[in-house]
Design an enzyme around this catalytic site. Structure first.
Site, PDB file in Angstrom:
ATOM      1  N   TYR A  92       0.823  -1.214   0.000  1.00  0.00           N
ATOM      2  CA  TYR A  92       0.000   0.000   0.000  1.00  0.00           C
ATOM      3  C   TYR A  92       0.858   1.264   0.000  1.00  0.00           C
ATOM      4  O   TYR A  92       1.735   1.432   0.850  1.00  0.00           O
ATOM      5  CB  TYR A  92      -0.891  -0.017   1.241  1.00  0.00           C
ATOM      6  CG  TYR A  92      -2.016   0.978   1.259  1.00  0.00           C
ATOM      7  CD1 TYR A  92      -3.198   0.730   0.577  1.00  0.00           C
ATOM      8  CD2 TYR A  92      -1.919   2.155   1.990  1.00  0.00           C
ATOM      9  CE1 TYR A  92      -4.258   1.622   0.622  1.00  0.00           C
ATOM     10  CE2 TYR A  92      -2.967   3.059   2.044  1.00  0.00           C
ATOM     11  CZ  TYR A  92      -4.136   2.781   1.351  1.00  0.00           C
ATOM     12  OH  TYR A  92      -5.187   3.676   1.398  1.00  0.00           O
ATOM     13  N   SER A 187       1.494  -7.563   2.066  1.00  0.00           N
ATOM     14  CA  SER A 187       0.489  -6.615   2.521  1.00  0.00           C
ATOM     15  C   SER A 187      -0.554  -6.389   1.426  1.00  0.00           C
ATOM     16  O   SER A 187      -1.242  -7.324   1.034  1.00  0.00           O
ATOM     17  CB  SER A 187       1.161  -5.321   2.972  1.00  0.00           C
ATOM     18  OG  SER A 187       0.264  -4.510   3.684  1.00  0.00           O
ATOM     19  N   GLN A 188      -0.689  -5.160   0.900  1.00  0.00           N
ATOM     20  CA  GLN A 188      -1.614  -4.966  -0.215  1.00  0.00           C
ATOM     21  C   GLN A 188      -1.277  -5.909  -1.364  1.00  0.00           C
ATOM     22  O   GLN A 188      -2.176  -6.494  -1.986  1.00  0.00           O
ATOM     23  CB  GLN A 188      -1.555  -3.528  -0.712  1.00  0.00           C
ATOM     24  CG  GLN A 188      -2.402  -3.268  -1.947  1.00  0.00           C
ATOM     25  CD  GLN A 188      -2.219  -1.865  -2.485  1.00  0.00           C
ATOM     26  OE1 GLN A 188      -3.091  -1.029  -2.297  1.00  0.00           O
ATOM     27  NE2 GLN A 188      -1.112  -1.588  -3.148  1.00  0.00           N
ATOM     28  N   ASP A 273       1.021  -8.493  14.379  1.00  0.00           N
ATOM     29  CA  ASP A 273       0.710  -7.596  13.266  1.00  0.00           C
ATOM     30  C   ASP A 273      -0.597  -6.865  13.550  1.00  0.00           C
ATOM     31  O   ASP A 273      -1.678  -7.440  13.513  1.00  0.00           O
ATOM     32  CB  ASP A 273       0.592  -8.412  11.975  1.00  0.00           C
ATOM     33  CG  ASP A 273       0.470  -7.543  10.731  1.00  0.00           C
ATOM     34  OD1 ASP A 273       0.232  -6.335  10.860  1.00  0.00           O
ATOM     35  OD2 ASP A 273       0.616  -8.108   9.622  1.00  0.00           O
ATOM     36  N   HIS A 303       4.024  -5.969  11.313  1.00  0.00           N
ATOM     37  CA  HIS A 303       3.659  -6.066   9.905  1.00  0.00           C
ATOM     38  C   HIS A 303       4.851  -6.318   8.975  1.00  0.00           C
ATOM     39  O   HIS A 303       4.670  -6.626   7.798  1.00  0.00           O
ATOM     40  CB  HIS A 303       2.902  -4.808   9.472  1.00  0.00           C
ATOM     41  CG  HIS A 303       2.196  -4.948   8.171  1.00  0.00           C
ATOM     42  ND1 HIS A 303       1.341  -6.008   7.882  1.00  0.00           N
ATOM     43  CD2 HIS A 303       2.214  -4.168   7.055  1.00  0.00           C
ATOM     44  CE1 HIS A 303       0.876  -5.876   6.659  1.00  0.00           C
ATOM     45  NE2 HIS A 303       1.382  -4.778   6.134  1.00  0.00           N
TER      46      HIS A 303
END
Length: 322
Positions: A92, A187-188, A273, A303
């Site tokens: 992201y 992540s994204q 996370d 994360h």
């Protein structure tokens, strides 16, 4: 932050309560059909990077709406026959950056295709080069509520479609083995990988790390961190629109794509996370339909997840599949 989510034994059995829209498959079939009505119009332009071990192409292809999307194709310098490919999606706020930051997969002998994420690329890294020409209704700053008034307008409809087209673009290059394609990202990028894994039936591997965009009913109420908190902040102002927003998000929930996953998968989760809570990651992992699946768990990480350790795990895992 110490452990804040479910204990590991409960995570392994956790199932999301995210409702699946009745027209989920029809929605995505129509979306991809419309995108494929546009010529892929893929262009590979050689780039001089002064790197001796790889050759790099600046890529442009037609994504959602026929909009131009950028990417990099990084190949081993010695490649003269088709190579298995890893298509990577970015976290992201990041963009495709500069070619010399993408050397891992080509160093292992793979073709490596990096998709730029439309509208992003100004939050970290080396920048992005793909605008998002689609406007929308009022949104909270960020990307999570852009077009959230309806599934047809939502930002991630465009991104997920771009990602499917990115795989098709990568496969069109003569030095890419179109029968051996994996997708990956963190992540994204992990959430996008899960979506592509549910939308394309012929991938050979899917490797999402600490994936975002999963189990929206839980993720949007469990963590105060962005980007999920963008949704709460939007609803804090736009009172009374919770059900409308939840309906839109249900078309983009990684849990529903995971239920359609038809390739072996290697996930990763971090138990501290707070950005992508481990229960939301396990929700997608537990829903993953293919029987060949594994999840690496990092007990005391946030994360950042497994970082280089997870890269090493993916190198070993993909070596037996690509």
């Amino acid at each position: 932050m110490a452990l804040f989510d479910l204990p590991l034994d409960e995570l392994r059995g956790y199932r999301s309560a995210s409702p699946e829209p009745e027209d989920f498959d029809a929605f995505w079939a129509k979306t991809l059909q419309e995108a494929r009505a546009h010529d892929l119009d893929v262009r590979f332009e050689p780039v001089e990077t002064h790197l001796k071990t790889v050759k790099v192409y600046d890529v442009t292809f037609a994504g959602f709406g026929g909009h131009p999307v950028k990417g990099w194709l990084v190949l081993p310098a010695s490649a003269d026959t088709p190579r298995p490919a890893v298509v990577e999606f970015i976290g992201y706020g990041g963009g495709r950056g500069l070619p010399h930051t993408h050397l891992l997969w080509a160093s292992a002998g793979y073709a490596h295709f990096v998709m730029d994420t439309r509208g992003q690329g100004s939050g970290w890294g080396g920048g992005g080069d793909t605008p998002d020409p689609v406007g929308g209704a009022p949104a909270y700053p960020g990307f999570m509520t852009r077009g959230v008034d309806a599934p047809e307008n939502y930002y991630y409809r465009r991104v997920y479609t771009d990602a499917v087209r990115a795989v098709e673009a990568a496969r069109s290059h003569p030095l890419v083995d179109d029968a051996k394609t994996a997708v990956s990202g963190g992540s994204q990028g992990g959430g996008i990988s899960i979506a592509v894994g549910g939308l394309l039936p012929d991938l050979v591997a899917v490797a999402p790390d600490v994936p975002f965009l999963c189990d929206f009913p839980r993720s949007t109420t469990l963590t105060d961190r962005d980007p999920y908190r963008e949704i709460g902040n939007f609803l804090k102002t736009h009172r009374g629109r919770t059900e409308q927003v939840r309906r839109t998000l249900s078309y983009f929930d990684g849990v529903h794509f995971a239920a359609r996953g038809r390739a072996p998968a290697l996930f990763s989760a971090a138990l501290e996370d707070q950005t992508c809570p481990p229960s939301t990651v396990f929700a997608a992992f537990n829903a993953w339909a293919h029987g060949d699946k594994h999840i690496e768990v990092y007990d005391f990480n946030d994360h950042e997840g497994g970082g280089p350790y997870q890269e090493a795990a993916k190198l070993e895992w993909l070596a037996s599949r690509l």
